[in-house]
Design a protein around this motif. Structure first.
Motif, mmCIF file in Angstrom:
data_model
loop_
_atom_site.group_PDB
_atom_site.id
_atom_site.type_symbol
_atom_site.label_atom_id
_atom_site.label_comp_id
_atom_site.label_asym_id
_atom_site.label_seq_id
_atom_site.Cartn_x
_atom_site.Cartn_y
_atom_site.Cartn_z
ATOM 1 N N ILE A 1 -4.146 20.471 -4.362
ATOM 2 C CA ILE A 1 -2.845 19.971 -4.803
ATOM 3 C C ILE A 1 -2.169 19.210 -3.668
ATOM 4 C CG2 ILE A 1 -0.514 20.666 -5.496
ATOM 5 C CD1 ILE A 1 -2.407 21.051 -7.764
ATOM 6 N N ARG A 2 -2.186 19.798 -2.473
ATOM 7 C CA ARG A 2 -1.535 19.142 -1.326
ATOM 8 C C ARG A 2 -2.272 17.864 -0.940
ATOM 9 N NH1 ARG A 2 -1.394 24.582 0.014
ATOM 10 N NH2 ARG A 2 -3.222 24.362 1.367
ATOM 11 N N ALA A 3 -3.606 17.905 -0.973
ATOM 12 C CA ALA A 3 -4.377 16.697 -0.661
ATOM 13 C C ALA A 3 -4.063 15.594 -1.672
ATOM 14 C CB ALA A 3 -5.870 17.015 -0.657
ATOM 15 N N CYS A 4 -3.863 15.981 -2.925
ATOM 16 C CA CYS A 4 -3.513 14.993 -3.947
ATOM 17 C C CYS A 4 -2.159 14.360 -3.644
ATOM 18 C CB CYS A 4 -3.518 15.647 -5.332
ATOM 19 S SG CYS A 4 -3.299 14.477 -6.692
ATOM 20 N N TRP A 5 -1.196 15.183 -3.263
ATOM 21 C CA TRP A 5 0.118 14.650 -2.908
ATOM 22 C C TRP A 5 0.011 13.677 -1.738
ATOM 23 C CZ3 TRP A 5 4.972 14.086 -4.439
ATOM 24 C CH2 TRP A 5 5.944 13.770 -3.488
ATOM 25 N N ILE A 6 -0.699 14.069 -0.691
ATOM 26 C CA ILE A 6 -0.842 13.215 0.498
ATOM 27 C C ILE A 6 -1.531 11.906 0.133
ATOM 28 C CG2 ILE A 6 -2.012 13.010 2.735
ATOM 29 C CD1 ILE A 6 -1.691 16.133 2.928
ATOM 30 N N GLY A 7 -2.656 12.011 -0.570
ATOM 31 C CA GLY A 7 -3.426 10.813 -0.913
ATOM 32 C C GLY A 7 -2.664 9.873 -1.824
ATOM 33 N N MET A 8 -1.889 10.425 -2.765
ATOM 34 C CA MET A 8 -1.122 9.557 -3.666
ATOM 35 C C MET A 8 0.002 8.835 -2.922
ATOM 36 S SD MET A 8 -2.505 9.535 -6.653
ATOM 37 C CE MET A 8 -1.247 9.028 -7.843
ATOM 38 N N GLN A 9 0.578 9.491 -1.905
ATOM 39 C CA GLN A 9 1.595 8.795 -1.108
ATOM 40 C C GLN A 9 0.967 7.652 -0.306
ATOM 41 O OE1 GLN A 9 4.607 9.767 -2.098
ATOM 42 N NE2 GLN A 9 3.344 11.234 -3.231
ATOM 43 N N VAL A 10 -0.250 7.871 0.178
ATOM 44 C CA VAL A 10 -0.967 6.803 0.878
ATOM 45 C C VAL A 10 -1.261 5.656 -0.089
ATOM 46 C CG1 VAL A 10 -3.124 6.187 2.052
ATOM 47 C CG2 VAL A 10 -1.963 8.341 2.612
ATOM 48 N N GLY A 11 -1.730 6.004 -1.289
ATOM 49 C CA GLY A 11 -2.012 4.967 -2.287
ATOM 50 C C GLY A 11 -0.787 4.163 -2.642
ATOM 51 N N ARG A 12 0.343 4.827 -2.763
ATOM 52 C CA ARG A 12 1.582 4.111 -3.066
ATOM 53 C C ARG A 12 2.009 3.216 -1.903
ATOM 54 N NH1 ARG A 12 5.515 8.566 -6.080
ATOM 55 N NH2 ARG A 12 4.734 8.195 -8.187
ATOM 56 N N ALA A 13 1.838 3.712 -0.681
ATOM 57 C CA ALA A 13 2.183 2.892 0.486
ATOM 58 C C ALA A 13 1.321 1.631 0.551
ATOM 59 C CB ALA A 13 2.019 3.711 1.769
ATOM 60 N N LEU A 14 0.098 1.738 0.035
ATOM 61 C CA LEU A 14 -0.795 0.569 -0.012
ATOM 62 C C LEU A 14 -0.439 -0.377 -1.153
ATOM 63 C CD1 LEU A 14 -4.235 2.341 0.569
ATOM 64 C CD2 LEU A 14 -3.082 0.808 2.179
ATOM 65 N N GLY A 15 0.410 0.073 -2.076
ATOM 66 C CA GLY A 15 0.768 -0.753 -3.218
ATOM 67 C C GLY A 15 -0.324 -0.834 -4.267
ATOM 68 N N LEU A 16 -1.123 0.234 -4.413
ATOM 69 C CA LEU A 16 -2.221 0.199 -5.388
ATOM 70 C C LEU A 16 -1.665 0.083 -6.802
ATOM 71 C CD1 LEU A 16 -4.694 2.970 -4.122
ATOM 72 C CD2 LEU A 16 -4.686 0.515 -3.634
ATOM 73 N N PRO A 17 -2.344 -0.670 -7.669
ATOM 74 C CA PRO A 17 -1.914 -0.777 -9.056
ATOM 75 C C PRO A 17 -2.105 0.546 -9.799
ATOM 76 C CG PRO A 17 -3.994 -1.936 -8.728
ATOM 77 C CD PRO A 17 -3.503 -1.531 -7.372
ATOM 78 N N ARG A 18 -1.459 0.665 -10.962
ATOM 79 C CA ARG A 18 -1.426 1.923 -11.707
ATOM 80 C C ARG A 18 -2.816 2.450 -12.016
ATOM 81 N NH1 ARG A 18 1.979 1.897 -17.124
ATOM 82 N NH2 ARG A 18 3.646 1.620 -15.582
ATOM 83 N N ARG A 19 -3.722 1.568 -12.448
ATOM 84 C CA ARG A 19 -5.066 2.039 -12.817
ATOM 85 C C ARG A 19 -5.791 2.630 -11.612
ATOM 86 N NH1 ARG A 19 -9.638 -1.146 -16.398
ATOM 87 N NH2 ARG A 19 -11.249 0.449 -16.210
ATOM 88 N N ASP A 20 -5.679 1.985 -10.467
ATOM 89 C CA ASP A 20 -6.334 2.500 -9.258
ATOM 90 C C ASP A 20 -5.719 3.830 -8.824
ATOM 91 O OD1 ASP A 20 -7.870 0.247 -9.337
ATOM 92 O OD2 ASP A 20 -6.891 -0.768 -7.658
#
Length: 437
Positions: free
Chosen positions: A27-46
């Motif tokens: 769960i925590r790894a998911c939170w961390i990784g999703m914040q990284v993905g958002r910082a990268l500006g990944l599109p919704r599907r990615d």
């Protein structure tokens, strides 16, 4: 009925158990990784593919547990947990492996085990990673996750500089979701071990070696948010993570997919030991047949089959050194073995769509004479559904190979069960089992 994200998030605690990680690691790894993905500006599907790669990154982790125990003669869960805090240098890795291998065993035995690792270390490491990654990707595929998620799980242990496994991929050849998942995993481990600064320092230290430098910079940017670290310790984090799920994943699950999830985690359970291959599925199918023989309607029989498939999910929290022991267990080992029923109840109790089977599944080692575990329930407190699972589990265990004995024939198993009727087993369930066979 729950959503897929809710069920997968809750089941991820079972994966934490077998990796020896503190509860909520995925769960925590998911939170961390999703914040990284958002910082990268990944599109919704990615972001959707990244989400499930993060939650399911350890889906194949039980498949190498017995082999780790055999090769290193160590508690697989403690070994995995400790290994994740080792640095990137060869010296640190060798020091850890040599200090843990066959520790406490006679000198000759230790030297033999260490010698095997020195001679075959690269081959051993490849075998363990391939086993884990292949199994994880295969189970994700059966759950109809996208090819990106399946490949992301398979490539979790690839490193930016090409030193990882299983394919020695380098740089941008490694799937982006895998690169983020590995970074998130290490950050959570070191954050739990020594705090936020230690986690960031470790990420920077491995930048350009294990990690894509751009991802480390995105992590640093995300970590500037005041909620980045505080949310990791929040009791509401699981709910926050569930709300990060892809928008098209908010529909309630059908019964067929819920069966598929139960079967998938049955595979995770059975992969923990070579002696339990197919055990969960067989107990589930036999319990379902017996339920119908007792006149339960199809919906109730289906419900009971799920409970039977998942009855041993708590064994993911038991050391393979105990599960694979070829001799009798001492008192400490028996105490740990008995915790698997408690773990089963805790894991299933977290899953809204399966919470009503938690008590039924967890009670499969209760006995009619009141000497069972984990609660020593009297016969009057043990329901028909639990008695069915207990009988089917007993039968399949007797007719399968175990570390301490060969499989019994059907006749031998039934004779053994006859002797336990009325004390451990319900006589009516035993009679129904014989008819089912």
């Amino acid at each position: 009925m729950a959503t897929r994200a809710e069920i997968i998030a809750a089941f991820s605690y079972a994966l934490d158990l077998t990796e020896g990680q503190p509860a909520g690691h995925c769960i925590r790894a998911c939170w961390i990784g999703m914040q990284v993905g958002r910082a990268l500006g990944l599109p919704r599907r990615d972001l959707g593919d990244l989400y499930y790669t993060l939650l399911l990154k350890d889906l194949g982790c039980s498949s190498n547990a017995a082999r780790i125990c055999e090769l290193y003669e160590a508690d697989d869960r403690a070994f995995k947990q400790g290994y994740k805090t080792v640095g990137t240098s060869l010296a640190a890795t060798l020091h850890f492996v040599f200090s843990k291998t066959a520790r406490g065993k006679p000198l000759g035995r230790r030297l033999s085990a260490i010698g095997n690792i020195l001679r075959n270390g690269d081959e051993i490491a490849q075998e363990l990673i391939v086993s884990r990654c292949t199994r994880g990707a295969d189970i994700a595929r059966t759950l109809r996750f996208s090819p990106v998620v399946c490949e992301g799980i398979y490539r979790l242990d690839e490193h930016w500089d090409g030193s990882g496994r299983p394919g020695r991929l380098q740089g941008f050849a490694i799937p982006l979701v895998s690169r983020i998942a590995l970074l998130a995993q290490v950050v959570d481990v070191f954050h739990g071990h020594a705090g936020p600064e230690a986690a960031l320092d470790e990420a920077r230290r491995r930048s350009g070696i294990w990690f894509d430098p751009d991802l480390v910079r995105a992590l640093e940017e995300a970590a500037l948010s005041p909620t980045f670290w505080t949310n990791l310790g929040s009791p509401t984090l699981e709910g926050r993570v569930v709300r990060l799920a892809p928008m098209d994943d908010t529909e309630r699950l059908g019964e067929d997919y819920l069966d598929a999830i139960a079967d998938a985690f049955g595979q995770v359970i059975d992969a923990k030991s070579p002696f339990t291959a197919g055990h969960s599925q067989r107990v589930g199918d036999l319990s379902g047949r017996m339920a119908r023989a007792f006149g339960l309607d199809s919906d109730r029989a289906r419900w009971l089959r799920r409970a039977a498939v998942l009855h041993d999910v708590g064994k993911l929290g038991v050391s393979s050194a105990i599960l694979e022991k070829p001799a009798g267990l001492d008192e400490r080992e028996w105490q740990e073995m008995r915790t698997h029923a408690t773990h089963t109840r805790a894991i299933l109790g977290r899953i809204g769509a399966l919470a009503d089977i938690a008590d039924i599944a967890a009670a499969h080692h209760e006995r009619l004479d009141g000497t069972g575990y984990p609660l020593a329930l009297p016969a009057a407190a043990i329901g028909r559904e639990t008695r069915i699972i207990t009988t089917c589990d007993y039968y399949d265990a007797l007719t399968s190979d175990r570390p301490y004995r060969a499989a019994m024939s059907v006749d031998e198993a039934l004779a053994t069960m006859d002797a336990a009727a009325g004390t451990a087993l319900d006589p009516d369930c035993l009679a129904a089992l014989k008819r089912s066979l």
